[in-house]
Design a protein around this motif. Structure first.
Motif, mmCIF file in Angstrom:
data_model
loop_
_atom_site.group_PDB
_atom_site.id
_atom_site.type_symbol
_atom_site.label_atom_id
_atom_site.label_comp_id
_atom_site.label_asym_id
_atom_site.label_seq_id
_atom_site.Cartn_x
_atom_site.Cartn_y
_atom_site.Cartn_z
ATOM 1 N N TRP A 157 46.061 -8.513 23.227
ATOM 2 C CA TRP A 157 45.007 -7.759 22.664
ATOM 3 C C TRP A 157 43.923 -8.688 22.587
ATOM 4 O O TRP A 157 43.537 -9.816 22.090
ATOM 5 C CB TRP A 157 45.391 -7.315 21.118
ATOM 6 C CG TRP A 157 44.522 -6.595 20.505
ATOM 7 C CD1 TRP A 157 43.602 -5.544 21.155
ATOM 8 C CD2 TRP A 157 44.229 -6.308 19.128
ATOM 9 N NE1 TRP A 157 42.738 -5.064 20.365
ATOM 10 C CE2 TRP A 157 43.218 -5.334 19.334
ATOM 11 C CE3 TRP A 157 44.936 -6.561 17.987
ATOM 12 C CZ2 TRP A 157 42.766 -4.650 17.839
ATOM 13 C CZ3 TRP A 157 44.874 -6.235 16.730
ATOM 14 C CH2 TRP A 157 43.710 -5.191 16.820
ATOM 15 N N GLY A 158 42.716 -8.112 23.422
ATOM 16 C CA GLY A 158 41.376 -8.661 23.206
ATOM 17 C C GLY A 158 40.600 -8.473 22.061
ATOM 18 O O GLY A 158 39.805 -9.213 21.815
ATOM 19 N N GLY A 159 40.759 -7.660 21.152
ATOM 20 C CA GLY A 159 40.168 -7.260 19.941
ATOM 21 C C GLY A 159 39.278 -5.923 19.898
ATOM 22 O O GLY A 159 39.127 -5.568 18.594
ATOM 23 N N ALA A 160 39.445 -5.318 21.052
ATOM 24 C CA ALA A 160 38.772 -3.974 20.811
ATOM 25 C C ALA A 160 39.593 -2.874 20.368
ATOM 26 O O ALA A 160 40.907 -2.947 20.607
ATOM 27 C CB ALA A 160 38.186 -3.511 22.232
ATOM 28 N N ILE A 161 39.005 -1.759 19.428
ATOM 29 C CA ILE A 161 39.794 -0.710 19.312
ATOM 30 C C ILE A 161 39.252 0.524 19.769
ATOM 31 O O ILE A 161 38.133 0.692 20.029
ATOM 32 C CB ILE A 161 40.131 -0.428 17.571
ATOM 33 C CG1 ILE A 161 38.575 -0.418 17.056
ATOM 34 C CG2 ILE A 161 40.692 -1.575 17.028
ATOM 35 C CD1 ILE A 161 38.442 -0.220 15.794
ATOM 36 N N PRO A 162 39.955 1.654 20.151
ATOM 37 C CA PRO A 162 41.630 1.624 19.562
ATOM 38 C C PRO A 162 42.392 0.763 20.632
ATOM 39 O O PRO A 162 42.274 0.442 21.516
ATOM 40 C CB PRO A 162 41.802 3.140 19.685
ATOM 41 C CG PRO A 162 40.866 3.561 20.938
ATOM 42 C CD PRO A 162 39.598 2.890 20.815
ATOM 43 N N HIS A 176 49.323 -8.792 19.036
ATOM 44 C CA HIS A 176 49.939 -8.771 20.468
ATOM 45 C C HIS A 176 49.159 -9.764 21.240
ATOM 46 O O HIS A 176 48.007 -9.911 20.999
ATOM 47 C CB HIS A 176 49.968 -7.394 21.380
ATOM 48 C CG HIS A 176 50.667 -7.377 22.446
ATOM 49 N ND1 HIS A 176 50.234 -8.093 23.642
ATOM 50 C CD2 HIS A 176 51.918 -6.823 22.608
ATOM 51 C CE1 HIS A 176 51.627 -7.990 24.627
ATOM 52 N NE2 HIS A 176 52.317 -7.097 23.909
ATOM 53 N N TRP A 233 34.632 4.925 12.121
ATOM 54 C CA TRP A 233 33.695 4.799 12.762
ATOM 55 C C TRP A 233 33.724 4.663 14.166
ATOM 56 O O TRP A 233 32.925 4.663 15.086
ATOM 57 C CB TRP A 233 32.675 3.643 12.399
ATOM 58 C CG TRP A 233 33.593 2.338 12.218
ATOM 59 C CD1 TRP A 233 33.901 1.567 11.005
ATOM 60 C CD2 TRP A 233 33.801 1.463 13.124
ATOM 61 N NE1 TRP A 233 34.586 0.495 11.374
ATOM 62 C CE2 TRP A 233 34.430 0.270 12.494
ATOM 63 C CE3 TRP A 233 33.624 1.332 14.641
ATOM 64 C CZ2 TRP A 233 34.898 -0.806 13.277
ATOM 65 C CZ3 TRP A 233 34.145 0.275 15.389
ATOM 66 C CH2 TRP A 233 34.790 -0.726 14.726
ATOM 67 N N ALA A 267 38.032 -11.234 18.117
ATOM 68 C CA ALA A 267 37.550 -10.588 17.019
ATOM 69 C C ALA A 267 37.600 -9.007 17.491
ATOM 70 O O ALA A 267 38.025 -8.814 18.624
ATOM 71 C CB ALA A 267 36.245 -10.958 17.205
ATOM 72 N N LYS A 295 38.935 10.688 18.404
ATOM 73 C CA LYS A 295 39.202 11.660 19.362
ATOM 74 C C LYS A 295 40.868 11.567 19.588
ATOM 75 O O LYS A 295 41.639 12.662 19.964
ATOM 76 C CB LYS A 295 38.796 11.122 20.647
ATOM 77 C CG LYS A 295 37.658 12.137 20.699
ATOM 78 C CD LYS A 295 36.681 11.943 21.980
ATOM 79 C CE LYS A 295 37.416 11.994 23.559
ATOM 80 N NZ LYS A 295 36.513 11.517 24.462
ATOM 81 N N GLY A 351 36.090 -5.374 17.782
ATOM 82 C CA GLY A 351 34.884 -4.943 18.247
ATOM 83 C C GLY A 351 35.090 -3.505 18.967
ATOM 84 O O GLY A 351 36.255 -3.039 18.782
ATOM 85 N N GLY A 389 43.066 0.657 24.572
ATOM 86 C CA GLY A 389 42.050 1.790 25.072
ATOM 87 C C GLY A 389 42.751 3.314 24.401
ATOM 88 O O GLY A 389 43.408 3.322 23.531
ATOM 89 N N PRO A 409 36.220 6.800 19.878
ATOM 90 C CA PRO A 409 37.511 7.116 20.732
ATOM 91 C C PRO A 409 38.717 7.162 19.817
ATOM 92 O O PRO A 409 39.719 7.835 20.269
ATOM 93 C CB PRO A 409 37.498 6.145 21.806
ATOM 94 C CG PRO A 409 36.270 5.219 21.303
ATOM 95 C CD PRO A 409 35.398 5.840 20.398
#
Lengths: 174, 202
Positions: free
Chosen positions: A125-130, A122, A53, B192, A59, B194, A145, A56
């Motif tokens: 890592w803030g938790g956003a993907i990718p 890590h 889902w 989390a 891609k 996101g 990112g 980025p």
């Protein structure tokens, strides 16, 4: 005549029946940690966290297949860790794998307690993907990112190795 | 009278130096947030200072398109319904550039707020100047502030995005409940999964 119809009908069905790339489901992050620890000390493991889902992520996915094609058997391993919802595995994840020819190893990580395991991937890592994490022995590096081009991903790996005084491994088959 | 003033100046300098070494790029727990003025889906401009009877705020950076934001949408509405009467309303902010994700445009925000009947303000950080101050790096990303706009909790809403029924720790609720009891939230920081915040391309 009837047989021909049946055969052609069957051959049309074959692509739908073929399974996609096999994958493992890990309900607990420690299973992924074990998988990472099984990697040889001299191998650079490229771990990409993604989801079907996440646009980025989709891609940049081909860049990981390219890296896999170019360097596997050559001390670089690619591990694609999907954070897709386990409850939507049959509707979303499996059809995606059937449609896209993804060659690197795939794991579906369904451990929901992300606060517990994000820092174990890590510290930064803030938790956003990718997100992409490189692991070699006890060394780690992170890129948060999307890689715009394949060369950005390749350079990220090369710089990681360079910091350890290692060259990029030879290209597969050469 | 000269030396106390000098000491004060020195103290101020020391304080500035000390706080500058403490990641000055964005707020951390304990920092006081500056007020903002952002456009709400009803067309009005909204600031913290508009909420004259609030005891604090549940600020959530969220958006239309992100599946994780969608997983939490119902729970964000419930947080507002539960805590706005207790003095902690939800303020939601969409930080994304709609040129990258058209689904997160202001018009689409208006539509979503209407169809899902958001009971809270849903603001658009159109210049992308507010979310970096908070250090928001994903949607959804929650912040609990007290009456003085001091940030008391940063992180996840709870510990199970996929299955609300299986949630064990309700981090935002715990933080608000702690503040209502005049206690320090514990934990005051969680992480989390996101979606990335879609930053304007230069």
């Amino acid at each position: 005549m009837r047989n021909i119809y049946l055969i052609s009908l069957f051959s049309l069905l074959i692509p739908c029946l073929l399974p996609g790339q096999p994958f493992k489901v890990f309900d607990n992050f420690s299973e992924l940690e074990e998988r990472i620890q099984q990697t040889k000390n001299t191998t650079t493991l490229v771990v990409n966290f993604w989801a079907t889902w996440c646009s980025p992520c989709i891609k940049e996915l081909p860049h990981f297949s390219t890296l896999h094609d170019k360097y596997t058997n050559s001390d670089i391993e690619v591990l694609l860790v999907s954070l897709d919802m386990k409850s939507r595995m049959d509707e979303a994840f499996i059809p995606f794998l059937k449609k896209h020819k993804i060659k690197p190893e795939i794991i579906l990580l369904s451990d929901q307690d992300a606060d517990n395991w994000i820092p174990r991937v890590h510290e930064d890592w803030g938790g956003a993907i990718p997100v992409t994490v490189l692991v070699r022995g006890d060394q780690r590096d992170i890129f948060q990112g999307e890689f715009e081009d394949f060369s950005d991903l390749e350079n990220f790996v090369a710089n990681f190795l360079k910091k350890m005084g290692k060259p990029m491994p030879p290209i597969k088959g050469s | 009278m000269k030396s106390p003033a000098r000491i004060l100046v020195l103290l101020a300098c020391a304080f500035l130096l000390f706080s500058a070494g403490d990641d000055p790029s964005h707020y951390v727990v304990g920092d006081r947030a500056e007020d903002f003025s952002l456009r709400n889906v009803d067309g009005s401009m909204v600031s913290f200072s508009d909420y004259t009877s609030a005891k604090g705020f549940i600020l959530v950076f969220t958006c239309n398109h992100c599946p994780y934001a969608q997983l939490y949408e119902r729970r964000i509405i419930e947080l507002h319904n539960k805590y706005s009467s207790k003095g902690y309303p939800v303020i939601a902010i969409n930080p994304n550039d709609p040129k990258i994700v058209p689904e997160d445009s202001f018009d689409e925000m208006v539509k979503r707020a209407k169809s899902k009947r958001y009971p809270f303000a849903y603001l658009f950080d159109s210049t992308q100047t507010v979310y970096p101050l908070f250090g928001a790096n994903r949607t959804p990303h929650a912040f609990v502030l007290d009456k003085n706009l001091v940030i008391r909790y940063i992180g996840a809403i709870d510990d199970n995005p996929e299955t609300p029924a299986a949630v064990k720790r309700r981090y935002v609720e715990n933080a608000v409940e702690s503040l209502l009891r005049d206690e320090r939230p514990d934990p005051d920081f969680t992480r989390a999964i996101g979606c990335t915040i879609k930053r304007k391309r230069k």
